[in-house]
Design a protein around this motif. Structure first.
Motif, PDB file in Angstrom:
ATOM      1  N   UNK A 254      15.603  -4.188  22.486  1.00 25.22           N
ATOM      2  CA  UNK A 254      16.147  -2.886  22.887  1.00 25.22           C
ATOM      3  C   UNK A 254      15.659  -2.486  24.281  1.00 25.22           C
ATOM      4  N   UNK A 255      14.519  -3.030  24.687  1.00 24.17           N
ATOM      5  CA  UNK A 255      13.995  -2.785  26.029  1.00 24.17           C
ATOM      6  C   UNK A 255      14.444  -3.866  27.012  1.00 24.17           C
ATOM      7  N   UNK A 256      15.246  -4.821  26.524  1.00 25.16           N
ATOM      8  CA  UNK A 256      15.725  -5.903  27.377  1.00 25.16           C
ATOM      9  C   UNK A 256      14.742  -7.048  27.513  1.00 25.16           C
ATOM     10  N   UNK A 257      13.785  -7.144  26.586  1.00 25.91           N
ATOM     11  CA  UNK A 257      12.733  -8.164  26.668  1.00 25.91           C
ATOM     12  C   UNK A 257      12.994  -9.280  25.668  1.00 25.91           C
ATOM     13  N   UNK A 258      13.007 -10.491  26.149  1.00 26.89           N
ATOM     14  CA  UNK A 258      13.080 -11.675  25.288  1.00 26.89           C
ATOM     15  C   UNK A 258      11.751 -12.400  25.401  1.00 26.89           C
ATOM     16  N   UNK A 259      11.033 -12.438  24.307  1.00 17.19           N
ATOM     17  CA  UNK A 259       9.708 -13.069  24.327  1.00 17.19           C
ATOM     18  C   UNK A 259       9.834 -14.545  23.987  1.00 17.19           C
ATOM     19  N   UNK A 260       9.451 -15.394  24.911  1.00 25.37           N
ATOM     20  CA  UNK A 260       9.504 -16.837  24.682  1.00 25.37           C
ATOM     21  C   UNK A 260       8.358 -17.262  23.774  1.00 25.37           C
ATOM     22  N   UNK A 261       8.534 -18.337  23.006  1.00 23.99           N
ATOM     23  CA  UNK A 261       7.452 -18.821  22.138  1.00 23.99           C
ATOM     24  C   UNK A 261       6.207 -19.183  22.949  1.00 23.99           C
ATOM     25  N   UNK A 262       5.058 -18.984  22.331  1.00 24.07           N
ATOM     26  CA  UNK A 262       3.759 -19.357  22.933  1.00 24.07           C
ATOM     27  C   UNK A 262       3.504 -18.668  24.274  1.00 24.07           C
ATOM     28  N   UNK A 263       4.059 -17.486  24.440  1.00 21.35           N
ATOM     29  CA  UNK A 263       3.847 -16.703  25.661  1.00 21.35           C
ATOM     30  C   UNK A 263       2.908 -15.548  25.361  1.00 21.35           C
ATOM     31  N   UNK A 264       1.949 -15.323  26.236  1.00 21.17           N
ATOM     32  CA  UNK A 264       1.028 -14.193  26.109  1.00 21.17           C
ATOM     33  C   UNK A 264       1.703 -12.961  26.698  1.00 21.17           C
ATOM     34  N   UNK A 265       1.938 -11.962  25.863  1.00 16.63           N
ATOM     35  CA  UNK A 265       2.639 -10.757  26.287  1.00 16.63           C
ATOM     36  C   UNK A 265       1.620  -9.684  26.680  1.00 16.63           C
ATOM     37  N   UNK A 266       1.798  -9.130  27.879  1.00 15.88           N
ATOM     38  CA  UNK A 266       0.844  -8.156  28.437  1.00 15.88           C
ATOM     39  C   UNK A 266       1.595  -6.923  28.910  1.00 15.88           C
ATOM     40  N   UNK A 267       1.058  -5.744  28.603  1.00 16.19           N
ATOM     41  CA  UNK A 267       1.610  -4.512  29.170  1.00 16.19           C
ATOM     42  C   UNK A 267       0.704  -4.072  30.317  1.00 16.19           C
ATOM     43  N   UNK A 268       1.328  -3.506  31.353  1.00 17.70           N
ATOM     44  CA  UNK A 268       0.569  -3.053  32.522  1.00 17.70           C
ATOM     45  C   UNK A 268       1.013  -1.647  32.910  1.00 17.70           C
TER      46      UNK A 268
END
Length: 377
Positions: free
Chosen positions: A176-190
């Motif tokens: 819904x935010x337009x984010x596609x999380x790829x496998x084995x990716x470290x997701x970080x908010x800033x």
């Protein structure tokens, strides 16, 4: 009759002040059946957190809270049973007279800034100045017994647990935010203030073998992100890749959505006070950009929190996270500190969960305020 509360907020840091008072006002209404008026001097800042706000109105209702615009010319108003001056803001002189004119003297409190400094425990709940016969009291949020605790709505940690265990719910929210999380990716908010350390941190992630995806809500740090990318005018939805690092700009979201963003991420960089507390409830490792004060007073607060937060960590993990926080808040090179933090990621993740549960074992801020009033009367 519901106890009437007046909460006054002068917006100084865009969203931190109003973020805290808006959460508090809603919780007092929803969980403690209080009648709350929230006085705000800047409805434009408020609108970012609550898009339903009509900035042209002097009075309106939002989620059970009566929102009053705090204009330059004060309209005579009867004082409430409990009066909170958030972050030492100065009340209108006419309102202070109204407090003194009440037949039953109101409880007047200064809800102060959050701090882990030792002296806070000794000052919490003590009387401050008087206006005529109306006594003012200090009320300090905090991380230890003897303070006012932290804002935490009922059931918050259970909602977080369910969300973090539901991969499908996370995927839908991010999409819904337009984010596609790829496998084995470290997701970080800033979410941060301007910071010269961004370039070295991004360089370190871009050159890593681990894939990173940094989500940057609209805010003051975008200028540093633009300089690192060599691009002017980043807009919501912008997505750029360099090496192992993907950087994506997100819209500024309302508070409940921001909570979910923090819950989705493996690591959260936050700023100020409100997002700092919410990142702790996320139960994930975090990086705090503390609000800068004159004569570097903020660094004393930073060190006080680090002393408390890092208790129980191994020496290596303690050194890694403390070094990262200090470098970030000084705008220094982040590369070696980030590498050390990554090497301790498992211990730091477990520690973040334990810290969250420890803080949740204490009364929350709204409940502590209500209890203080009950004891006072």
């Amino acid at each position: 009759m519901a106890v009437r509360w007046d909460i006054f907020c002068t917006v100084v840091d865009n969203y931190g002040d109003i973020g805290v008072t808006w959460r508090l006002a809603r919780q007092l209404v929803a969980e403690h059946r209080c009648a709350v008026r929230l006085w705000v001097d800047d409805l434009r800042a408020f609108e970012r957190l609550c898009p339903e706000i009509d900035v042209t109105l002097s009075e309106q209702w939002q989620q059970g809270v009566q929102v009053r615009h705090w204009p330059g010319e004060w309209v005579p108003t009867e004082a409430a049973d409990v009066v909170i001056a958030a972050f030492a803001c100065q009340l209108p002189s006419a309102y202070m007279d109204a407090m003194a004119e009440r037949q039953t003297t109101p409880l007047w409190m200064n809800l102060d800034y959050l701090s882990a400094e030792d002296w806070v425990i000794g000052c919490h709940g003590l009387p401050s100045v008087k206006y005529k016969h109306v006594q003012k009291y200090f009320f300090f949020p905090g991380f230890q017994a003897g303070t006012g605790g932290l804002l935490r709505e009922a059931g918050l940690l259970e909602r977080r647990r369910q969300f973090q265990q539901d991969a499908g719910a996370q995927r839908i929210f991010l999409q819904e935010l337009g984010v596609e999380r790829a496998p084995d990716t470290c997701l970080i908010s800033l979410f941060a203030y301007e910071n010269a350390g961004v370039a070295s941190w991004f360089d370190a992630m871009a050159s890593d073998t681990q894939a990173f995806h940094v989500l940057v809500p609209e805010g003051r740090v975008l200028g540093d992100v633009e300089r690192w990318l060599g691009i002017d005018g980043l807009k919501v939805g912008a997505l750029h890749r360099r090496g192992a690092l993907t950087v994506q700009v997100l819209p500024f979201v309302r508070q409940d959505q921001y909570d979910q963003l923090l819950w989705c991420c493996d690591f959260n960089a936050v700023r100020g006070e409100d997002s700092f507390v919410r990142a702790q409830w996320a139960g994930r490792p975090l990086l705090w950009h503390i609000y800068q004060q004159e004569e570097d007073v903020h660094l004393e607060k930073l060190e006080a929190f680090l002393r408390l937060y890092t208790q129980g960590l191994s020496q290596a993990a303690q050194k890694a996270i403390s070094g990262l926080w200090r470098a970030w808040n000084a705008g220094q090179d982040m590369a070696e500190h980030w590498k050390a933090t990554r090497e301790q990621q498992q211990e730091l993740a477990e520690h973040a969960q334990a810290w969250c549960l420890e803080q949740a074992s204490r009364a929350d801020l709204a409940a502590a305020l209500v209890k203080f009033y009950g004891n006072w009367i």
